[in-house]
Scaffold this active site. Sequence first.
Site, mmCIF file in Angstrom:
data_model
loop_
_atom_site.group_PDB
_atom_site.id
_atom_site.type_symbol
_atom_site.label_atom_id
_atom_site.label_comp_id
_atom_site.label_asym_id
_atom_site.label_seq_id
_atom_site.Cartn_x
_atom_site.Cartn_y
_atom_site.Cartn_z
ATOM 1 N N GLY A 17 0.795 -1.238 0.000
ATOM 2 C CA GLY A 17 0.000 0.000 0.000
ATOM 3 C C GLY A 17 0.820 1.276 0.000
ATOM 4 N N TYR A 149 -3.572 -11.816 -17.474
ATOM 5 C CA TYR A 149 -2.931 -13.071 -17.898
ATOM 6 C C TYR A 149 -3.118 -14.191 -16.872
ATOM 7 C CZ TYR A 149 1.358 -11.077 -15.662
ATOM 8 O OH TYR A 149 2.273 -10.512 -14.810
ATOM 9 N N PRO A 192 -3.065 -2.673 -18.206
ATOM 10 C CA PRO A 192 -1.985 -1.755 -17.854
ATOM 11 C C PRO A 192 -2.449 -0.449 -17.192
ATOM 12 C CG PRO A 192 -2.060 -2.144 -20.241
ATOM 13 C CD PRO A 192 -3.191 -2.891 -19.658
ATOM 14 N N ARG A 201 9.990 -2.482 -14.621
ATOM 15 C CA ARG A 201 10.319 -3.909 -14.714
ATOM 16 C C ARG A 201 9.701 -4.609 -15.920
ATOM 17 N NH1 ARG A 201 9.630 -2.542 -9.336
ATOM 18 N NH2 ARG A 201 11.368 -3.163 -7.991
HETATM 19 C C1 HXC Z 1 16.427 -12.233 -13.974
HETATM 20 C C2 HXC Z 1 16.301 -11.606 -11.750
HETATM 21 C C3 HXC Z 1 15.880 -10.298 -12.122
HETATM 22 C C4 HXC Z 1 15.756 -10.000 -13.530
HETATM 23 C C5 HXC Z 1 15.984 -10.406 -9.954
HETATM 24 N N1 HXC Z 1 16.361 -11.618 -10.402
HETATM 25 N N2 HXC Z 1 15.682 -9.580 -10.983
HETATM 26 N N3 HXC Z 1 16.554 -12.560 -12.668
HETATM 27 N N4 HXC Z 1 16.024 -10.995 -14.401
HETATM 28 N N5 HXC Z 1 15.347 -8.788 -13.957
HETATM 29 C C6 HXC Z 1 16.772 -12.775 -9.609
HETATM 30 C C7 HXC Z 1 17.998 -12.494 -8.767
HETATM 31 O O1 HXC Z 1 19.190 -12.669 -9.536
HETATM 32 C C8 HXC Z 1 17.872 -13.562 -7.679
HETATM 33 O O2 HXC Z 1 18.191 -14.841 -8.149
HETATM 34 C C9 HXC Z 1 16.379 -13.597 -7.445
HETATM 35 O O3 HXC Z 1 15.766 -13.097 -8.645
HETATM 36 C C10 HXC Z 1 15.943 -12.740 -6.262
HETATM 37 O O4 HXC Z 1 16.389 -11.408 -6.508
HETATM 38 P P1 HXC Z 1 16.490 -10.322 -5.345
HETATM 39 O O5 HXC Z 1 16.832 -9.032 -5.980
HETATM 40 O O6 HXC Z 1 17.349 -10.839 -4.243
HETATM 41 O O7 HXC Z 1 14.983 -10.360 -4.802
HETATM 42 P P2 HXC Z 1 14.194 -9.340 -3.886
HETATM 43 O O8 HXC Z 1 15.124 -8.330 -3.276
HETATM 44 O O9 HXC Z 1 13.335 -10.148 -3.002
HETATM 45 O O10 HXC Z 1 13.296 -8.504 -4.959
HETATM 46 C C11 HXC Z 1 12.190 -9.096 -5.569
HETATM 47 C C12 HXC Z 1 12.053 -8.648 -7.025
HETATM 48 C C13 HXC Z 1 12.106 -7.101 -7.165
HETATM 49 C C14 HXC Z 1 10.739 -9.234 -7.544
HETATM 50 C C15 HXC Z 1 13.209 -9.221 -7.846
HETATM 51 O O11 HXC Z 1 11.928 -6.709 -8.533
HETATM 52 C C16 HXC Z 1 11.061 -6.420 -6.314
HETATM 53 O O12 HXC Z 1 11.329 -6.114 -5.144
HETATM 54 N N6 HXC Z 1 9.852 -6.181 -6.858
HETATM 55 C C17 HXC Z 1 8.740 -5.592 -6.123
HETATM 56 C C18 HXC Z 1 7.914 -4.648 -6.937
HETATM 57 C C19 HXC Z 1 7.479 -5.151 -8.278
HETATM 58 O O13 HXC Z 1 8.029 -6.130 -8.838
HETATM 59 N N7 HXC Z 1 6.485 -4.437 -8.829
HETATM 60 C C20 HXC Z 1 5.968 -4.732 -10.161
HETATM 61 C C21 HXC Z 1 4.675 -5.436 -10.063
HETATM 62 S S1 HXC Z 1 3.955 -5.265 -11.581
HETATM 63 P P3 HXC Z 1 19.651 -15.533 -7.878
HETATM 64 O O14 HXC Z 1 19.504 -16.933 -8.343
HETATM 65 O O15 HXC Z 1 20.614 -14.725 -8.702
HETATM 66 O O16 HXC Z 1 19.915 -15.406 -6.390
HETATM 67 C C22 HXC Z 1 2.933 -6.518 -11.960
HETATM 68 C C23 HXC Z 1 2.092 -6.181 -13.191
HETATM 69 C C24 HXC Z 1 1.475 -7.327 -13.893
HETATM 70 O O17 HXC Z 1 2.877 -7.502 -11.319
HETATM 71 C C25 HXC Z 1 0.668 -6.995 -15.146
HETATM 72 C C26 HXC Z 1 1.032 -5.830 -15.987
HETATM 73 C C27 HXC Z 1 0.115 -5.575 -17.143
HETATM 74 P P1 NAP Z 2 4.388 -1.539 -7.306
HETATM 75 O O1 NAP Z 2 4.213 -0.088 -7.016
HETATM 76 O O2 NAP Z 2 5.764 -2.040 -7.562
HETATM 77 O O3 NAP Z 2 3.704 -2.346 -6.135
HETATM 78 C C1 NAP Z 2 4.175 -3.535 -5.590
HETATM 79 C C2 NAP Z 2 4.156 -3.396 -4.091
HETATM 80 O O4 NAP Z 2 4.406 -4.678 -3.498
HETATM 81 C C3 NAP Z 2 5.212 -2.434 -3.561
HETATM 82 O O5 NAP Z 2 4.578 -1.478 -2.731
HETATM 83 C C4 NAP Z 2 6.165 -3.297 -2.746
HETATM 84 O O6 NAP Z 2 6.604 -2.579 -1.603
HETATM 85 C C5 NAP Z 2 5.256 -4.475 -2.377
HETATM 86 N N1 NAP Z 2 6.036 -5.704 -2.164
HETATM 87 C C6 NAP Z 2 6.868 -6.312 -3.036
HETATM 88 N N2 NAP Z 2 7.410 -7.394 -2.488
HETATM 89 C C7 NAP Z 2 6.904 -7.491 -1.228
HETATM 90 C C8 NAP Z 2 7.080 -8.404 -0.159
HETATM 91 N N3 NAP Z 2 7.905 -9.457 -0.262
HETATM 92 N N4 NAP Z 2 6.389 -8.198 1.000
HETATM 93 C C9 NAP Z 2 5.550 -7.134 1.110
HETATM 94 N N5 NAP Z 2 5.323 -6.238 0.131
HETATM 95 C C10 NAP Z 2 6.012 -6.416 -1.025
HETATM 96 O O7 NAP Z 2 3.530 -1.969 -8.602
HETATM 97 P P2 NAP Z 2 1.991 -1.745 -8.997
HETATM 98 O O8 NAP Z 2 1.973 -1.583 -10.462
HETATM 99 O O9 NAP Z 2 1.353 -0.718 -8.131
HETATM 100 O O10 NAP Z 2 1.364 -3.180 -8.669
HETATM 101 C C11 NAP Z 2 0.370 -3.357 -7.680
HETATM 102 C C12 NAP Z 2 -0.444 -4.599 -7.977
HETATM 103 O O11 NAP Z 2 -1.149 -4.448 -9.200
HETATM 104 C C13 NAP Z 2 0.372 -5.879 -8.122
HETATM 105 O O12 NAP Z 2 -0.351 -6.960 -7.585
HETATM 106 C C14 NAP Z 2 0.472 -6.028 -9.624
HETATM 107 O O13 NAP Z 2 0.689 -7.368 -10.010
HETATM 108 C C15 NAP Z 2 -0.917 -5.554 -10.019
HETATM 109 N N6 NAP Z 2 -1.059 -5.166 -11.414
HETATM 110 C C16 NAP Z 2 -0.450 -4.035 -11.855
HETATM 111 C C17 NAP Z 2 -0.644 -3.649 -13.160
HETATM 112 C C18 NAP Z 2 -0.044 -2.384 -13.695
HETATM 113 O O14 NAP Z 2 -0.160 -2.143 -14.899
HETATM 114 N N7 NAP Z 2 0.574 -1.541 -12.870
HETATM 115 C C19 NAP Z 2 -1.430 -4.433 -14.008
HETATM 116 C C20 NAP Z 2 -2.018 -5.587 -13.522
HETATM 117 C C21 NAP Z 2 -1.836 -5.941 -12.206
HETATM 118 P P3 NAP Z 2 8.053 -2.823 -0.897
HETATM 119 O O15 NAP Z 2 9.077 -2.719 -1.962
HETATM 120 O O16 NAP Z 2 8.112 -1.770 0.168
HETATM 121 O O17 NAP Z 2 7.991 -4.184 -0.280
#
Ligand code: HXC
Ligand code: NAP
Length: 282
Positions: A17, A149, A192, A201
């Site tokens: 949040g 998806y 999106p 990402r």
């Molecule tokens: C390949 C990757 C990678 C990348 C990380 N890894 N990024 N591999 N390509 N781009 C690998 C690392 O090498 C490691 O593996 C493992 O993943 C864990 O990485 P960490 O960085 O240690 O993980 P962590 O710190 O827990 O971070 C998690 C994360 C990061 C998912 C990688 O991106 C994150 O914190 N994301 C949170 C927010 C987020 O993703 N928001 C977007 C949601 S959008 P190894 O083997 O090397 O140890 C969404 C939209 C959907 O869901 C629909 C859209 C239309």
């Molecule tokens: P975002 O800002 O990156 O949101 C992801 C959130 O998840 C961050 O606030 C992050 O906060 C939290 N998070 C990640 N790993 C976590 C963990 N291990 N424990 C607790 N919290 C964690 O991206 P967003 O686009 O707003 O996405 C929000 C939701 O919408 C997601 O479920 C995504 O799949 C969905 N969604 C997004 C889109 C889009 O187009 N944006 C489309 C379809 C669905 P911290 O880093 O502080 O943990």
Amino acid sequence: MFQENLLKDMVIIITGGGTGLGKSMATRMSELGAKIIISSRKQDVLDQTAAEITEKTGNPVLAISADVRKYDQIENVIAKGIEAFGRIDGLLNNAAGNFISPTERLTHKAFDTVVDIVLKGTYYFTLALGKHWIENKQKGTVLSIVTTYAYTGSAYVVPSAISKAGVMNLTKSLAAEWGKYGIRLNAIAPGPFPTPGAWKRLLPDPRMEENLINRIPLKRAGEHIELANLAAYLMSDFSGYIHGDTITIDGGEWLAGAGEFNWLDMVKPEQWDAIRDQIRKA
Ligand code: HXC
Ligand code: NAP
């Protein structure tokens, strides 16, 4: 579109949040009278968002850090929320991790990382709160953010796709099992909606965004308020008979990608004249 008191005094936990869509939904629900608990890993980000929302809406927002992969940390969020507000009424499973990559390039740890956040994090939180509600004979509402998806699957985001499909199935399965306890579960499948977290990402090059928008029949991305209003409605008692469903909000994107002849959009009017003549002749 809503009465100002739509969510008056409802206590809602929103995972993820502090940023992006979670922040927008937290803000809207707070505006509509809810007491909000936001939770994610970064306490500083949560604190800043909580202060911003309270400043805007005048309603309390509690910021408690937790990693959704850690069950004991989730229990702590629930305990602290109850201590502050007396009870919890709603859970919005919004936290996620995701990035694009060919699947064969992923290590098993990278795969685990996304599945653990999206699928395990969601069922951990839902389980912990569900147990609490059932034990205390209290009603509750769970809303989970999946994506389109979850229906279709998708290349290049496979860990996220299988996890979101799992969350959608969790929603249906628990709706059948927990409805009798007054626990209502639904999901939203957004297309999106621009956020820094997702865009960095999933669309790291600007040309990728253009391509994405072109594929959407409404020719635009979603606006945060459109999603936030849908989430507020599904969290409220006004949607009291919607149960176990997933509501899509994507400007028609996934259907446009699925329909057999949708690609004929590329045919120009004069080409249609020629096609008609050819078909008539045949
Ligand atoms: C390949 C990757 C990678 C990348 C990380 N890894 N990024 N591999 N390509 N781009 C690998 C690392 O090498 C490691 O593996 C493992 O993943 C864990 O990485 P960490 O960085 O240690 O993980 P962590 O710190 O827990 O971070 C998690 C994360 C990061 C998912 C990688 O991106 C994150 O914190 N994301 C949170 C927010 C987020 O993703 N928001 C977007 C949601 S959008 P190894 O083997 O090397 O140890 C969404 C939209 C959907 O869901 C629909 C859209 C239309
Ligand atoms: P975002 O800002 O990156 O949101 C992801 C959130 O998840 C961050 O606030 C992050 O906060 C939290 N998070 C990640 N790993 C976590 C963990 N291990 N424990 C607790 N919290 C964690 O991206 P967003 O686009 O707003 O996405 C929000 C939701 O919408 C997601 O479920 C995504 O799949 C969905 N969604 C997004 C889109 C889009 O187009 N944006 C489309 C379809 C669905 P911290 O880093 O502080 O943990």
